[in-house]
Scaffold this active site. Structure first.
Site, PDB file in Angstrom:
ATOM      1  N   GLY A 186     -23.389   1.324  -0.718  1.00 11.15           N
ATOM      2  CA  GLY A 186     -23.040   2.029   0.460  1.00 11.15           C
ATOM      3  C   GLY A 186     -21.591   2.844   0.297  1.00 11.15           C
TER       4      GLY A 186
ATOM      5  N   CYS B 165     -33.579  -1.211  -1.110  1.00  8.05           N
ATOM      6  CA  CYS B 165     -32.288  -0.577  -0.403  1.00  8.05           C
ATOM      7  C   CYS B 165     -32.248   0.816   0.025  1.00  8.05           C
ATOM      8  CB  CYS B 165     -31.158  -0.707  -1.731  1.00  8.05           C
ATOM      9  SG  CYS B 165     -29.466  -0.044  -1.482  1.00  8.05           S
TER      10      CYS B 165
ATOM     11  N   CYS C 149     -30.086  -1.870   6.739  1.00 11.09           N
ATOM     12  CA  CYS C 149     -29.673  -2.300   5.285  1.00 11.09           C
ATOM     13  C   CYS C 149     -30.363  -3.652   5.093  1.00 11.09           C
ATOM     14  CB  CYS C 149     -28.016  -2.560   5.104  1.00 11.09           C
ATOM     15  SG  CYS C 149     -27.629  -3.301   3.737  1.00 11.09           S
ATOM     16  N   THR C 150     -31.039  -3.708   3.823  1.00 16.25           N
ATOM     17  CA  THR C 150     -31.829  -4.755   3.571  1.00 16.25           C
ATOM     18  C   THR C 150     -31.079  -6.183   3.462  1.00 16.25           C
ATOM     19  OG1 THR C 150     -31.474  -4.510   1.112  1.00 16.25           O
ATOM     20  CG2 THR C 150     -33.516  -3.642   2.255  1.00 16.25           C
TER      21      THR C 150
END
Length: 267
Positions: free
Chosen positions: A41, A71, A182-183
């Site tokens: 990120g 992602c 977010c995974t």
């Protein structure tokens, strides 16, 4: 024989693998967790594209016939590039679940928990334009959450404090639905749900991605199903947290990878 390749910046994509295995238990899977570069990120779009291309090339060299970019940040930065480079390979990406959140909210206020890279992407802006016109969307970039998952700190007092700092402003503003954008974040779901209470709905896209995989990848009933893990991080640490995320007592040790001249190689 079909074989699915999945990659992410570390452990987070295993929350997607978990859903794929539930739906397609016979499908062979190969997973790369690029823990060396986690989180994505905070990295530039160009760097994420290069990291994603290298992982896709490695997975295809292992015999994978389809890919999942597990992602949200990498999907926003690199999905178009990967599809241009590998036009014959089904490539399935991730995006924050704004559409189902808009349908689920009763207060009309939705919180999106994601990384800076996802929240600042054109892909996320397009999602808001398409599906959020009649609701209020509040966002939080959640520093430290990915690192907590990578460390296997799913429910420590320090992690609870991190979660509180981000979700309390959303709850105070009236959000009744939170998107795990977010995974990595579904790995924190039990702790997060206990914190926000049962009246707040948590939504992620793992199940939707698994359904998309089922549409595009034909798993043979004769396949036994398998999961091979690779990591650019520390295999013992990665494997320990992977067992917790997948809810299994045993997994083969993750195989180490090294980055060399922008490419991934077996260590």
């Amino acid at each position: 024989m079909a074989c699915l390749g999945v990659f992410d910046s570390g452990l987070g994509g295993l929350t997607v693998v978990r859903e794929i295995q539930r739906l397609l238990p016979s499908l062979p899977l190969i997973y790369i967790g690029d823990s060396l570069h986690a989180p994505y990120g905070s990295r530039s779009e160009d760097e994420i594209c290069q990291l994603s291309l290298a992982q896709a090339e490695f997975l295809l060299a292992q015999g994978c016939t389809a890919l999942v970019i597990a992602c949200n940040t990498a999907t926003a930065a690199a999905a178009k590039t990967l599809r241009e480079h590998f036009p014959l390979v089904p490539i399935i990406g991730m995006e924050p679940a704004v559409k189902p959140a808009a349908a689920a909210t009763k207060s009309g206020i939705v919180g999106v928990l994601a990384t800076v890279g996802t929240l600042q992407s054109a892909r996320f802006a397009a999602l808001l334009d398409r599906f959020a016109a009649e609701i209020t969307v509040l966002t939080r970039s959640c520093p430290g959450w990915v690192e907590a998952v990578e460390a296997g700190a799913f429910e420590t007092p320090e992690t609870v404090s991190l979660l509180q700092r981000e979700v309390e402003p959303l709850l105070a503003a009236g959000a009744d639905t939170l998107v795990l954008g977010c995974t990595h974040f579904p790995a924190l779901r039990p702790t997060l749900q206990a914190l926000v209470g049962p009246e707040v709905t948590l939504i992620d896209t793992g199940v939707a991605v698994a359904c998309r995989v089922a549409e595009q990848v034909a798993a043979s009933r004769e396949d036994a199903g398998s999961l091979t893990l690779f990591t650019s991080g520390t295999p013992t640490v990665f494997s320990h947290s992977a067992r917790a995320i997948l809810g299994v007592e045993w997994l083969p040790m993750a195989l180490p990878l090294v980055w060399k001249d922008g490419r991934l190689e077996n260590a």
